[in-house]
Motif scaffolding. Structure first.
Motif, PDB file in Angstrom:
ATOM      1  N   SER A 246      48.341  21.240 -78.405  1.00 44.33           N
ATOM      2  CA  SER A 246      47.027  21.630 -78.934  1.00 44.33           C
ATOM      3  C   SER A 246      46.920  23.143 -79.120  1.00 44.33           C
ATOM      4  CB  SER A 246      45.918  21.132 -78.006  1.00 44.33           C
ATOM      5  OG  SER A 246      46.116  21.620 -76.683  1.00 44.33           O
ATOM      6  N   ASP A 247      47.524  23.901 -78.205  1.00 44.24           N
ATOM      7  CA  ASP A 247      47.511  25.365 -78.355  1.00 44.24           C
ATOM      8  C   ASP A 247      48.346  25.800 -79.559  1.00 44.24           C
ATOM      9  OD1 ASP A 247      45.894  25.664 -76.130  1.00 44.24           O
ATOM     10  OD2 ASP A 247      47.587  25.904 -74.754  1.00 44.24           O
ATOM     11  N   ILE A 248      49.482  25.132 -79.747  1.00 44.82           N
ATOM     12  CA  ILE A 248      50.309  25.437 -80.914  1.00 44.82           C
ATOM     13  C   ILE A 248      49.528  25.135 -82.191  1.00 44.82           C
ATOM     14  CG2 ILE A 248      52.405  24.809 -82.181  1.00 44.82           C
ATOM     15  CD1 ILE A 248      53.710  24.202 -79.463  1.00 44.82           C
ATOM     16  N   ALA A 249      48.859  23.983 -82.219  1.00 51.12           N
ATOM     17  CA  ALA A 249      48.077  23.593 -83.398  1.00 51.12           C
ATOM     18  C   ALA A 249      47.040  24.651 -83.750  1.00 51.12           C
ATOM     19  CB  ALA A 249      47.414  22.245 -83.155  1.00 51.12           C
TER      20      ALA A 249
ATOM     21  N   ASP B 258      48.178  12.225 -79.114  1.00 51.97           N
ATOM     22  CA  ASP B 258      48.024  12.752 -77.759  1.00 51.97           C
ATOM     23  C   ASP B 258      48.541  14.183 -77.653  1.00 51.97           C
ATOM     24  OD1 ASP B 258      47.021  10.300 -76.970  1.00 51.97           O
ATOM     25  OD2 ASP B 258      49.005   9.538 -76.399  1.00 51.97           O
ATOM     26  N   ASP B 259      47.864  14.962 -76.805  1.00 48.74           N
ATOM     27  CA  ASP B 259      48.362  16.291 -76.472  1.00 48.74           C
ATOM     28  C   ASP B 259      49.565  16.147 -75.547  1.00 48.74           C
ATOM     29  OD1 ASP B 259      48.525  19.004 -76.458  1.00 48.74           O
ATOM     30  OD2 ASP B 259      46.681  19.358 -75.322  1.00 48.74           O
TER      31      ASP B 259
ATOM     32  N   PRO C 140      62.770   8.997 -93.472  1.00 51.36           N
ATOM     33  CA  PRO C 140      63.370   7.985 -92.583  1.00 51.36           C
ATOM     34  C   PRO C 140      63.536   8.470 -91.146  1.00 51.36           C
ATOM     35  CG  PRO C 140      64.502   7.996 -94.699  1.00 51.36           C
ATOM     36  CD  PRO C 140      63.560   9.168 -94.712  1.00 51.36           C
ATOM     37  N   GLY C 141      63.652   9.760 -90.945  1.00 53.55           N
ATOM     38  CA  GLY C 141      63.792  10.302 -89.603  1.00 53.55           C
ATOM     39  C   GLY C 141      62.565  10.083 -88.740  1.00 53.55           C
ATOM     40  N   LEU C 142      61.400   9.861 -89.356  1.00 50.06           N
ATOM     41  CA  LEU C 142      60.178   9.610 -88.585  1.00 50.06           C
ATOM     42  C   LEU C 142      60.272   8.322 -87.784  1.00 50.06           C
ATOM     43  CD1 LEU C 142      57.430  10.644 -91.173  1.00 50.06           C
ATOM     44  CD2 LEU C 142      58.069  11.857 -89.081  1.00 50.06           C
ATOM     45  N   LYS C 143      61.037   7.356 -88.273  1.00 54.49           N
ATOM     46  CA  LYS C 143      61.142   6.063 -87.600  1.00 54.49           C
ATOM     47  C   LYS C 143      62.063   6.112 -86.381  1.00 54.49           C
ATOM     48  CE  LYS C 143      60.406   3.511 -91.910  1.00 54.49           C
ATOM     49  NZ  LYS C 143      60.985   2.528 -92.861  1.00 54.49           N
ATOM     50  N   THR C 144      63.009   7.057 -86.381  1.00 55.64           N
ATOM     51  CA  THR C 144      64.015   7.080 -85.319  1.00 55.64           C
ATOM     52  C   THR C 144      63.924   8.292 -84.403  1.00 55.64           C
ATOM     53  OG1 THR C 144      65.568   8.175 -86.824  1.00 55.64           O
ATOM     54  CG2 THR C 144      65.635   5.758 -86.718  1.00 55.64           C
ATOM     55  N   THR C 145      63.133   9.290 -84.768  1.00 55.41           N
ATOM     56  CA  THR C 145      63.104  10.527 -83.982  1.00 55.41           C
ATOM     57  C   THR C 145      62.540  10.281 -82.584  1.00 55.41           C
ATOM     58  OG1 THR C 145      62.453  12.848 -83.951  1.00 55.41           O
ATOM     59  CG2 THR C 145      60.817  11.282 -84.760  1.00 55.41           C
ATOM     60  N   LYS C 146      63.057  11.021 -81.625  1.00 57.29           N
ATOM     61  CA  LYS C 146      62.560  10.982 -80.250  1.00 57.29           C
ATOM     62  C   LYS C 146      61.727  12.217 -79.912  1.00 57.29           C
ATOM     63  CE  LYS C 146      66.503   8.176 -78.726  1.00 57.29           C
ATOM     64  NZ  LYS C 146      67.689   8.096 -77.830  1.00 57.29           N
ATOM     65  N   ALA C 147      61.394  12.978 -80.943  1.00 59.35           N
ATOM     66  CA  ALA C 147      60.578  14.167 -80.728  1.00 59.35           C
ATOM     67  C   ALA C 147      59.208  13.788 -80.194  1.00 59.35           C
ATOM     68  CB  ALA C 147      60.427  14.937 -82.036  1.00 59.35           C
ATOM     69  N   SER C 148      58.641  14.657 -79.369  1.00 56.67           N
ATOM     70  CA  SER C 148      57.289  14.419 -78.856  1.00 56.67           C
ATOM     71  C   SER C 148      56.237  14.591 -79.936  1.00 56.67           C
ATOM     72  CB  SER C 148      56.995  15.373 -77.691  1.00 56.67           C
ATOM     73  OG  SER C 148      57.831  15.089 -76.593  1.00 56.67           O
ATOM     74  N   ALA C 149      56.529  15.399 -80.935  1.00 57.64           N
ATOM     75  CA  ALA C 149      55.577  15.634 -82.020  1.00 57.64           C
ATOM     76  C   ALA C 149      56.325  16.074 -83.263  1.00 57.64           C
ATOM     77  CB  ALA C 149      54.542  16.687 -81.625  1.00 57.64           C
ATOM     78  N   VAL C 150      55.670  15.840 -84.418  1.00 60.58           N
ATOM     79  CA  VAL C 150      56.267  16.192 -85.700  1.00 60.58           C
ATOM     80  C   VAL C 150      55.212  16.891 -86.561  1.00 60.58           C
ATOM     81  CG1 VAL C 150      57.395  15.335 -87.791  1.00 60.58           C
ATOM     82  CG2 VAL C 150      57.817  14.198 -85.602  1.00 60.58           C
ATOM     83  N   ILE C 151      55.642  17.952 -87.240  1.00 55.29           N
ATOM     84  CA  ILE C 151      54.784  18.608 -88.226  1.00 55.29           C
ATOM     85  C   ILE C 151      55.055  17.961 -89.585  1.00 55.29           C
ATOM     86  CG2 ILE C 151      54.170  20.788 -89.326  1.00 55.29           C
ATOM     87  CD1 ILE C 151      55.357  22.225 -86.899  1.00 55.29           C
ATOM     88  N   LEU C 152      53.989  17.526 -90.261  1.00 56.21           N
ATOM     89  CA  LEU C 152      54.167  16.842 -91.542  1.00 56.21           C
ATOM     90  C   LEU C 152      52.907  16.966 -92.396  1.00 56.21           C
ATOM     91  CD1 LEU C 152      52.327  14.430 -90.492  1.00 56.21           C
ATOM     92  CD2 LEU C 152      54.431  13.195 -90.112  1.00 56.21           C
TER      93      LEU C 152
END
Length: 337
Positions: A6-9, A19-20, A47-59
Motif C-alpha cells: 500500500s505504501d508503494i502504491a 490484499d496488502d 500468460p505469466g499472470l496464471k503461473t507467477t508466484k509473485a505477491s503482487a503484479v503491476i498491470l
C-alpha cells in the motif's frame, strides 16, 4: 528494503487491488516468488499472470481480471515498476561519515550527512551538499561544488572548479574536467592551448562508467538537467547538451557542438565539431553527423550488415556511383527523356 504494498502504491501513484502485503523487492514475473513485485507491460506476457508466484503484479486495468494475486493498477506499468524498483533498492556507496583513510583538505566543506569511503581525496575549497556519497579512491579537485544526494562511485576523477547539481549519479572510471583537445600548429610542433573553462552539470544527470567530459577552452562545457550519458561516451570541450537528452555508449561529440533537448543518440555515433542539433532528434547507432540537423526527426547514415562478399561488391559499385550517374544522364539525353 521491505515496504508495504500500500505504501508503494501511494508513492508511485497506483491503485491497490487485493490484499496488502510486505514487498521485499522486484523481480521478473516468471522468476518472482513470495514477497516480490512483478509487472506486465505488454500483452505477450499475460500468460505469466496464471503461473507467477509473485505477491503482487503491476498491470493495466484491462488485464486485472486475469490476475490471481494482489495488483497495482497503472496506465504505464513499466514506468510504475521502475519507480517501485527505485524505492526498494536505495544505493549505498559508502557508510555515512568520513573514512579514516580519506584525505580531506582543511578548506573543504563536508556536511555531517555525507559518506566518504576509503582513500578518497577531496581538496581545498570543495563544497559537498547534504547526503552526498563518494566512493573509494575517487579524487575531487579544488573548488568543486556537488549538490545534495549526488552519488559518486569509486575511482571517479573530478577536476578543479567543476559544478555538479543535485541527485546526480557518476559511475566508476568517469573523468570530468580534463583538458580539452586544443592545439595550435607552430611549424612542425603543436602548441597546447590552455583550457580555462569549466564543466557545468545540472540536476538528475547520470554519467556512465569511463565516460569523459572535457572542460571548456574559454567557455564552459554544459550538461543540462536530466541528461543521461551511457558508458564510454566522449564529450569534448565547449559542448552543450540540452535537457532530457540520452546518449548511448561509445558515442563521441566533438568540440563546440550543441545538442538540443529531448534527443536520443544511439551507440557509436560520431558528431563533428561546431554543429548544432535541434530538439527532439533521434540519431540511430553508428551514424556520422557531419552537418547541423535543423529539423526534428530520425536520422541515420550507417550501412546495414551484409555478407562480406556482397559488401565488397557494393563498396566497389559505390566508388563508381558518379561515373554511373553521368552515363545514365547521357543515355537519358540521347533517348530524349
Amino acid at each position: 528494503m521491505t515496504m508495504k504494498l500500500s505504501d508503494i502504491a501511494n508513492q508511485i501513484d497506483c491503485r491497490l487491488v487485493g490484499d496488502d502485503c510486505n514487498i521485499e523487492n522486484v523481480a521478473d514475473i516468471n522468476q518472482a516468488g513470495n514477497g516480490y513485485l512483478a509487472f506486465v507491460y505488454n500483452a505477450r506476457y499475460l500468460p505469466g499472470l496464471k503461473t507467477t508466484k509473485a505477491s503482487a503484479v503491476i498491470l493495466k486495468e484491462e488485464w486485472l481480471k486475469q490476475c490471481n494475486s494482489s495488483a497495482l493498477v497503472s496506465d504505464n506499468p513499466r514506468l510504475a515498476f521502475a519507480k517501485a524498483a527505485h524505492l526498494l533498492n536505495s544505493v549505498i556507496i559508502a557508510d555515512k561519515g568520513v573514512s579514516n583513510t580519506a584525505v580531506i583538505a582543511s578548506g573543504a566543506n563536508i556536511p555531517a550527512s555525507v559518506a566518504i569511503d576509503h582513500n578518497a581525496v577531496i581538496k581545498s575549497g570543495t563544497n559537498l551538499g547534504e547526503n552526498v556519497q563518494i566512493g573509494a579512491c575517487s579524487v575531487i579537485e579544488s573548488n568543486v561544488e556537488i549538490g545534495d544526494n549526488t552519488l559518486i562511485y569509486p575511482n571517479v576523477t573530478i577536476g578543479h572548479d567543476i559544478k555538479i547539481g543535485k541527485n546526480c549519479i557518476i559511475y566508476s572510471g568517469a573523468v570530468i574536467g580534463t583538458d580539452g583537445f586544443g592545439y595550435v600548429a607552430d611549424g612542425d610542433v603543436y602548441i597546447k592551448v590552455p583550457q580555462l573553462g569549466s564543466v557545468i552539470i545540472g540536476d538528475n544527470v547520470e554519467i556512465g562508467a569511463n565516460t569523459t567530459i572535457d572542460r571548456g577552452a574559454l567557455l564552459d562545457t554544459i550538461i543540462h538537467d536530466d541528461v543521461k550519458l551511457d558508458n564510454l561516451v566522449q564529450i569534448a570541450h565547449n559542448v552543450e547538451i540540452g535537457k532530457h537528452t540520452a546518449v548511448s555508449a561509445c558515442t563521441g561529440i566533438a568540440g563546440s557542438s550543441k545538442i538540443g533537448k529531448n534527443c536520443i543518440i544511439g551507440g557509436g555515433v560520431g558528431i563533428r565539431d561546431n554543429i548544432e542539433i535541434t530538439d527532439n532528434v533521434i540519431i540511430t547507432g553508428r551514424t556520422f553527423v557531419s552537418s547541423s540537423l535543423k529539423e526534428p526527426g530520425t536520422y541515420s547514415s550507417s550501412v546495414l550488415v551484409d555478407t562480406n562478399q556482397n559488401w565488397k561488391k557494393n563498396v566497389m559499385r559505390f566508388k563508381r556511383l558518379d561515373e554511373m550517374f553521368k552515363r545514365i544522364t547521357r543515355l537519358e539525353k540521347t533517348s530524349g527523356k
